[in-house]
Each structure stands twice: as C-alpha cells, then as structure tokens.
Design a protein around this motif. Structure first.
Motif, PDB file in Angstrom:
ATOM      1  N   ASN A 513      -3.790   8.144  -2.993  1.00 55.03           N
ATOM      2  CA  ASN A 513      -2.820   7.123  -3.385  1.00 55.03           C
ATOM      3  C   ASN A 513      -1.419   7.497  -2.906  1.00 55.03           C
ATOM      4  OD1 ASN A 513      -2.685   4.560  -4.871  1.00 55.03           O
ATOM      5  ND2 ASN A 513      -1.261   5.660  -6.195  1.00 55.03           N
ATOM      6  N   MET A 514      -1.096   8.783  -3.000  1.00 52.53           N
ATOM      7  CA  MET A 514       0.200   9.255  -2.511  1.00 52.53           C
ATOM      8  C   MET A 514       0.257   9.126  -0.983  1.00 52.53           C
ATOM      9  SD  MET A 514       2.090  12.890  -3.293  1.00 52.53           S
ATOM     10  CE  MET A 514       2.303  12.482  -5.020  1.00 52.53           C
ATOM     11  N   ALA A 515      -0.850   9.433  -0.324  1.00 53.09           N
ATOM     12  CA  ALA A 515      -0.909   9.292   1.130  1.00 53.09           C
ATOM     13  C   ALA A 515      -0.682   7.840   1.537  1.00 53.09           C
ATOM     14  CB  ALA A 515      -2.263   9.779   1.642  1.00 53.09           C
ATOM     15  N   GLU A 516      -1.313   6.919   0.821  1.00 51.77           N
ATOM     16  CA  GLU A 516      -1.152   5.501   1.136  1.00 51.77           C
ATOM     17  C   GLU A 516       0.296   5.063   0.953  1.00 51.77           C
ATOM     18  OE1 GLU A 516      -3.220   1.217   0.099  1.00 51.77           O
ATOM     19  OE2 GLU A 516      -3.403   2.850  -1.335  1.00 51.77           O
ATOM     20  N   ASN A 517       0.931   5.533  -0.113  1.00 46.92           N
ATOM     21  CA  ASN A 517       2.316   5.132  -0.361  1.00 46.92           C
ATOM     22  C   ASN A 517       3.282   5.759   0.637  1.00 46.92           C
ATOM     23  OD1 ASN A 517       2.732   3.294  -2.785  1.00 46.92           O
ATOM     24  ND2 ASN A 517       1.251   4.766  -3.589  1.00 46.92           N
ATOM     25  N   LEU A 518       2.951   6.947   1.148  1.00 54.08           N
ATOM     26  CA  LEU A 518       3.762   7.511   2.223  1.00 54.08           C
ATOM     27  C   LEU A 518       3.684   6.622   3.465  1.00 54.08           C
ATOM     28  CD1 LEU A 518       3.060  11.342   1.910  1.00 54.08           C
ATOM     29  CD2 LEU A 518       5.325  10.285   1.996  1.00 54.08           C
ATOM     30  N   TYR A 519       2.477   6.195   3.791  1.00 53.49           N
ATOM     31  CA  TYR A 519       2.289   5.316   4.937  1.00 53.49           C
ATOM     32  C   TYR A 519       3.047   4.002   4.755  1.00 53.49           C
ATOM     33  CZ  TYR A 519      -0.182   2.018   8.020  1.00 53.49           C
ATOM     34  OH  TYR A 519      -0.487   1.043   8.942  1.00 53.49           O
ATOM     35  N   TRP A 520       2.896   3.387   3.573  1.00 52.08           N
ATOM     36  CA  TRP A 520       3.532   2.088   3.347  1.00 52.08           C
ATOM     37  C   TRP A 520       5.034   2.203   3.122  1.00 52.08           C
ATOM     38  CZ3 TRP A 520       1.994  -2.463   4.685  1.00 52.08           C
ATOM     39  CH2 TRP A 520       0.631  -2.683   4.890  1.00 52.08           C
TER      40      TRP A 520
END
Length: 852
Positions: A513-520
């Motif tokens: 989830n943290m990885a996804e938010n870094l991307y977005w």
C-alpha cells in the motif's frame, strides 16, 4: 510567594471555586510551582505571547494535527500546545505511579479472567450483565491464550485531581491508547521553543520509558523470535490521531501499514511487499477491536485482516493490545473495581475513583433515580461523548426521557457523582487563567510488572468554565513534567540498541500500500504541476489578448481553450455540448478547472488526490516537506476564500503553487533512498510526465496551421513545458515544428523530452524486484520496452508528413496515440503486479456489531 505579587495572576480567580494546582486555599503559591512561575515571569507577558505564537507556528510548520470529524479544517486541524506546562513533584508521583501500575496489573487479570475462567462472574464479584451486555465483549475471543508476559501490554488511564486533592481515575483506555506521540512532540516542541523555561528545574526524561516500549514490542514476538517483523496498523489518514501513527512509526523505525497491506495465508499473518509476502510477528494496532477481522467480526470493515483471529488463536502473531481488550473500557466495571482489587490482591485501590452506581442493581438504581438531577449518567459501553448526560443541565422533558431509558434497560447505565476537577494555569491573552485539567498516563508491560511513563499527555478545557476536557471539543494540551530534586541529564537520548532489522530498509520489503502511494504521489504531483503550468500559460495568453486584439490571437486562444479540455479530460468543457456558450465566458470554465474539487481531471481534484497520497506516506516525509506541504495547503485555503477571481490573481496563485510543488519535488529525494521506495515515486513521476507530454503534443502539434498561428501554438507548447528558453539557447532560430519535435519528443538527453522520460521509466522499472515465481520479464517491462523501441525508430520527416487534406499530421497522431496507449497499459500492468489489494474474504453469516 503571595498570590498578589505575580502580575501573571491578575484576575486568575474572581472567586475561589475549584481546587487549583498552583494556588493554595490561602491564595499562596504551591512551592512546587515557584521555580516555573519565576521562569515564566522573567520572560514577561509580551515575550510569553510571542513564544506562544512561536509554538503555534512550530506545531503548524511541523504538521502536528489532530483530526476532528466533521471539522471544516478536516485533516489540517492543528494540535494546540499551551506554553505553560503541567507539573507534579516526584514525591507525589511515586504514589500515583504505584496506583497506575496496580491498576494495569489489575486490568490485566480482569482481561485474562473475562476471556478465561470468568471467576469474577462465578463468584459474584462482577454481575454478568456488566460483561455480556457490553459491546466490547467479543465471544470470538473467548479462551484465546497468549504467551506474552501480560495479556494487557499497554494501559492508559485518564487522571484528574478530585476535591480531596488526590488524583482520581476517570477512564481507562485499553484497545489502542493514543497520546504517547503527542506527549513526545509536546516535550520536543517546548524544549526547542523555550529551553530557558527548564532553568533550575529537574524534569524527568521519558526516554527510558520508550526504550522499554521498544523492548516490549520485540519481546512480544511469538517463540521469542530474535528478529521479529513489527508493524504499526493504522485505519488511515482520516483517523483523528493519524499524525501520531505516522510520528511513532518514524520514531520507532517500524513500517506503517493498513489492513490492505496484510493478508492471512497458511495460518500466518503476512505483509504484502513488492517482491513477496513477508511474515508479520507483532502488530501494534491503532484499529478498534471489531474492525480487526472482517471474517469473524464486522464484515463491513476494510481496516483489518480477514482470518486474523485464527492466526492469533494459533499464537503465530501478537496483537498489541489483544483484540477484545475494549471490554475494559467499560464504565460498568468502575463500581466494582475496588472489590475486584480485593479479590485478586487482597488490598484496596491506590488511586481512588469517582463514586459510581450501576443501575442494574435494584438498590443502586433507586438511588440514581432519586438523585438523578445531581448525577452524571453514562452508558456502560458508550461509543461517543453524547452518551454522557450531565443531568444538572437537562430540562424536565430530557430528565423524563433519560429516566424512562434507565428503567427500560437499567443494566446499560452507570451514574457517577458530580465532582469538579482541579484547575491549572493556561496562558491566554497575556495572562494566566484557570482551566480544568485531565492527565493521560501510560504504562507498558515488562516481564515481571509494568513501567509507567514519567508524565504523559495533559489536556485542558478550551474555556474557563468549560466542563469538557476533550481534544474533539477543542481542548488544548500541555507538556507534562515530573519534577525532582535530583539533577537530571541535560541531553535527552531517544535511541536504543534495536535487535530488529528495520522492516522497511529495502524496496523488496516495502508494504504494497505504501509502494502504491509512492507511485501515485509521483503521478499526482507531476499532473498537478503540469496542469498548473498549462492553465497558467492559457491565462497569460488571455491576459495578453486583452491588449493585443489580433485575429490570429483570438483563433489561437480558442484553440488553446479546447486543448485545455482534451488535455485534462474535463469534458464536455470547451469542446462538447454547450461549448459555444462556455466560450463566451471562458474565464468561468478556467476558474472551475482550478477550484472545483468534485470535477474529475480538474487541478483542484488532482491536488485533492495528491493531498490524500501525501498523508498516507507521512511517516516517510521529512519535516521540511511537511512545512512545504503545509504552505501549499495554506495558500490553497486562502485562495478558496475568494469568490471573485481576476486573471492576474489566478496567474499569481498558480505561480506560487508551481514554486511550492517544485520545492516539494526537490525535497522528496532527501527523505528516502532510491532502494527504499523512491524508485516507485520516480516511475510515477516520469509516467505522468510522459502521458501529459503525449496529451499536450496530440492537442497542439498534430494539427496544421498557417505560419502565424503555428508560431503561437508552438510558443504556447514550449511555455507550458517551461522549455522556451532551452529551445532558444539550443537552436537559436525561429520556432519550427521540426525543432520542437526534436527537442520535446526525440531528444535523448533533455529531461522533459518524451524519449528521455520513456527511457527513464524503462530503466527504473527494470530495477524493480520481480515478484516471487515471476520468470523472464514482466508484462509491464514488455510494454515499456515496446514504447522505447517505437520512439527510438522515429524520425522527424515521417512525423511531419500531412494527410491528403493537409489538415493533420496523421503519422504523428498515430505514433502519439500508440505511445499513450502503451504508457497507460504499462501503468495498469504495474498496478496489477505490485499493488493488487482486491483480495477480500467475507463472512458466511452476517454478524451485527453496531457502532452506536
């Protein structure tokens, strides 16, 4: 020190109603407070006012917030810290500390008994209705065994000084006690802002408590694992104390996760990372009991993990505190606590409680109904503060309604004596004023007992005669000092030998989830910047149009208006149904695109999305980033206060926003390492830049115009990319489409060219860890490789070719379309491979766990 000699105390009391922490009944000052008051007096009223303003600024700058539901300020309500600390001398604190530890030991045994042998009920110490009628009792947790030193690992008690001058217990907090992080930040902020306030005063440092706190987390791991994986589970950025969740994870060095980051497989709890599932050993939770497992508890919860209770039963994960510990936050237990203490310890409670009557007993119920006007009535399992009835303020109809409710279900109500808690000084409007005080204390389990934090979190009522002491109702906090006669070390040491490897140390271990938010966050930040620059360019053209009313300008401007809609995908806008009417007043549409948060594709909506992704990653960002982000929010809030926007005002606002967004982008690279997750941010940033580049190129470069209009469009295109100067420096020639294509589409070295961006994406994606059981190259890599090969083989002659009608450059349009599709497909493949959170389990039978 006499009361009258201190000017800070002017009008402190109009009459002496309450027990005051500073003033004795003879109006002399408590000697424990003399040094502090002398230090405050030396500052002077004006300096104290300035220092209070500095603390307010620092809290704002550091992004210290306490979110209040339905508050207009939303996630940006600042935490309030008053400049005057609250203090207790070590001699008194020793007895309070003993009472806190005794209460933690007692509640630990109560928790173990309630879900175990239930001897308290069998032996008539506690009526069964107090337990079984309380929503905090979870039958799903019955008979679960734990191997930790204690069942209750963290205990928090709210204390207030009663009319007899002793500290009384007001409430217990046992599910997910909050406040430690705020207490720590209070101490840091006061120490930084007013170091002289500590002069001559020995204040105990809480660093040793946090050493034991970290040790407790490590030692709680099942099978005494040497290198346990510890995570902090948060409900998310909308939670009222989310700042503290992010703050504590940064302080302790453990990853902050949501329920979507965790999954149960093969009887174990796992954290989803970019590469594989990683087993979790300890969960420090900030999610309430019933939301922790949608498979067995609230089926509508998205905050917990399906199947978690089964893993707990198998003793393969430790949850702190155990699910079901909310039963201890039960005002129905208060009337029986002394009897419970005698049952387990053969002694009375050290810390007194408010006199309480449980209405499930006939005699006590009669007493309550006979004296209702003089009591405070609570539901035993109240879920909100509206369940507290201050009966002295109720009219006859309200009293009758309450009486009828008590008679209908007496076992659900507890009545308590109305008492007035003590007051302590608050610095308000240049003077000290008395405010009611509640102290939140914390204790944590050790192998043999509990250890208490020296101090804690102090909250005071917002107004002079206010009965409510609550952050949700606008309360203020204080630093909590335990002062001693013994000399204390000057340097605070908040570090420890951590035997755990930090779980977020490498990108392979990054929670999904943290990885996804870094991307977005990279994508939203890039989109916000690109949209702001494009709208600014159009507004500048509109401003110029007012002074240079040439036909070519007008035609070019209409074309730019239409391009705004296609680039932002805010249809119908300037091109769809009703566009002719909208073009009569284009400024109205531009203002909507800047300010309307409900409009998909608008600048405001993109900024709103960026705001959300920022908060989910708050534990990663540096304080400088918090400050820059806060300056963006302040600028945005001030801008929205206006309702009549002119073109120069809009341009000025976008100028400032662009500058701050660029500053934020620069600071990101200082916050985390590339191999800790920054790589994903870069991929998102470059992907969005590339897609916006494609969209602008298709909107502006595909159509064929006469020479004058072509010049206007090319200039606009370069301006929107902040590339006009580099073009002039590079080509030193008149604007030509061929050179623009070479610079912004085909140049391999220029960071804003599409070729550079696609190659950078390809390079960064190739560095991502392939998920377990993935062989060869991923579909995402295939898409980006295809895009890279496609743009590599392009030449300007082919791109400049016109169709048979000489209206559009069909080859350029097709190439840009194909590149845009490949970028979009690569983004989808990336999300499917690394950020898939769609797996969800559901209960076979519906169970009702109401919120209120």
């Amino acid at each position: 020190m006499p009361f009258s000699s201190n000017t800070l105390f002017q009008n402190y009391f109009s009459d002496f109603k309450n027990y005051d922490e500073v003033l004795k009944s003879n109006m002399t000052i408590n000697p424990n407070w003399e040094k502090l008051l002398n230090n405050l007096t030396q500052f002077g009223n004006d300096n104290l006012t300035a220092k209070q303003a500095e603390i307010d600024w620092l809290m704002d700058e550091n992004g210290v917030t306490y979110n209040v539901y339905n508050d207009p300020k939303g996630m940006n309500r600042s935490w309030n810290l008053n400049i005057v600390p609250f203090l207790i001398h070590q001699k008194e604190w020793q007895d309070i500390e003993k009472g806190i530890i005794q209460r933690a030991e007692l509640l630990n045994l109560v928790l173990k008994d309630i879900y175990g042998k239930r001897e308290l009920i069998k032996n008539g110490i506690v009526p069964q209705e107090v337990i079984f009628a309380h929503r905090g009792f979870l039958r799903q947790c019955d008979q679960i065994q734990y191997k930790t030193a204690k069942n209750l690992l963290i205990h928090s008690a709210d204390l207030a000084r009663g009319p007899d001058g002793r500290m009384w217990v007001v409430n217990d907090r046992t599910q997910a006690p909050s406040g430690m992080g705020y207490a720590l930040e209070n101490r840091f902020s006061l120490s930084r802002t007013m170091p002289n306030i500590f002069q001559g005063i020995n204040v105990k440092d809480p660093s040793n408590f946090f050493f034991h706190f970290n040790k407790m987390l490590i030692e709680s791991a099942p099978q005494n694992k040497d290198n346990p994986n510890i995570v902090v589970l948060t409900p998310g950025p909308l939670n009222e104390t989310y700042f503290e969740h992010a703050y504590m994870t940064s302080f302790l060095g453990y990853p902050l996760v949501t329920g979507n980051d965790l999954v149960v497989r093969n009887g174990k709890l796992w954290m989803k990372t970019l590469k594989e599932l990683k087993q979790v050993d300890v969960v420090l939770r900030r999610v309430d009991d019933v939301f922790m497992d949608p498979l067995e508890l609230r089926e509508d919860s998205y905050l917990g993990v399906a199947g978690l209770l089964d893993v707990i039963r198998e003793q393969r994960v430790t949850i702190i505190n155990p699910i079901g510990s909310g039963i201890l936050e039960n005002s129905g237990l208060i009337p029986f606590m002394n009897a419970i203490c005698n049952y387990f310890f053969n002694e009375d409670l050290i810390l007194p409680q408010i006199a309480s009557w449980w209405c499930g007993q006939e005699k006590e119920c009669h007493y309550v109904l006979d004296h209702l006007k003089d009591l405070v009535v609570k539901r035993i399992d109240r879920s909100n503060r509206e369940s507290i009835f201050f009966c002295e303020f109720l009219d006859s109809n309200e009293l009758k309604t309450l009486r009828d409710e008590i008679l209908l279900t007496p076992y659900q109500f507890v009545a308590q004596e109305k008492i007035s808690f003590s007051t302590a000084p608050d610095f308000v409007n240049g003077n000290l004023e008395p405010r009611k005080v509640v102290c939140r204390t914390f204790s944590i389990a050790t192998k043999d007992s509990y250890t208490a934090m020296p101090g804690g979190l102090v909250r005071v009522a917002p107004e002079r005669e206010n009965l409510f002491v609550s952050n949700q109702r606008g309360g203020v906090s204080k630093d909590f000092w335990i002062v001693t006669d013994e000399l204390q070390p000057n340097i605070q040491k908040y570090s420890w030998n951590n035997t755990c490897k930090i779980s977020i140390s490498h990108i392979n271990d990054l929670p999904s989830n943290m990885a996804e938010n870094l991307y977005w966050s990279g994508r939203y930040l890039s989109r916000s910047l690109s949209t702001a620059r494009y709208l600014r360019m159009v507004l500048n053209k509109m401003n110029s149009e007012q002074y240079h009313n040439r036909k070519t300008d007008s035609e070019s401007l209409v074309f730019l208006f239409k391009s705004v809609t296609t680039i932002t995908s805010t249809f119908p806008g300037f091109v769809g149904k009703g566009s002719e009417e909208i073009l009569k007043n284009p400024l109205k549409e531009i203002i909507s695109l800047i300010t309307d948060e409900t409009r998909l594709g608008s600048f405001a909506q993109t900024m709103f999305s960026f705001n959300n992704s920022y908060y989910t990653l708050r534990s990663l960002w540096s304080r400088d980033m918090w400050r820059v982000f806060d300056s963006i929010k302040k600028l945005w809030d001030k801008f929205k206060e206006n309702s009549d926007y002119s073109i120069p005002e809009l341009v000025k606002f976008l100028d400032r926003i662009v500058t701050r967004l660029i500053a934020f982008m620069g600071l990101i690279e200082e916050s985390i390492l590339v191999n800790q997750g920054l790589l994903l941010y870069f991929i998102g940033l470059q992907a969005e830049q590339a897609m916006m580049n494609v969209a602008k190129s298709r909107a502006l470069l595909v159509f064929n115009f006469d020479e004058a209009r072509q010049y206007e469009i090319l200039e606009s295109f370069l301006l929107s990319n902040e590339s006009l100067n580099i073009y002039r420096y590079s080509y030193r020639s008149h604007l030509s489409l061929e050179n623009v294509l070479n610079l912004l589409l085909l140049d391999k070295e220029y960071a804003k060219s599409l070729t550079y961006q696609i190659n950078r994406i390809k390079k960064d994606i190739d560095r991502l860890p392939l998920p377990k059981n993935t062989e060869g190259i991923s579909k995402c890599q295939q898409k980006i490789a295809k895009a890279s090969l496609l743009i590599k083989n392009l030449n300007t002659d082919m791109l400049l070719q016109l169709d048979e009608h000489e209206a559009i450059r069909q080859n350029l349009d097709h190439v840009l379309r194909d590149l845009g599709n490949l970028l979009h497909e690569a983004s989808i493949e990336l999300s499917d491979m690394y950020f898939n959170h769609s797996y969800q389990q559901k209960q076979l039978v519906n169970q009702n766990f109401p919120l209120s």
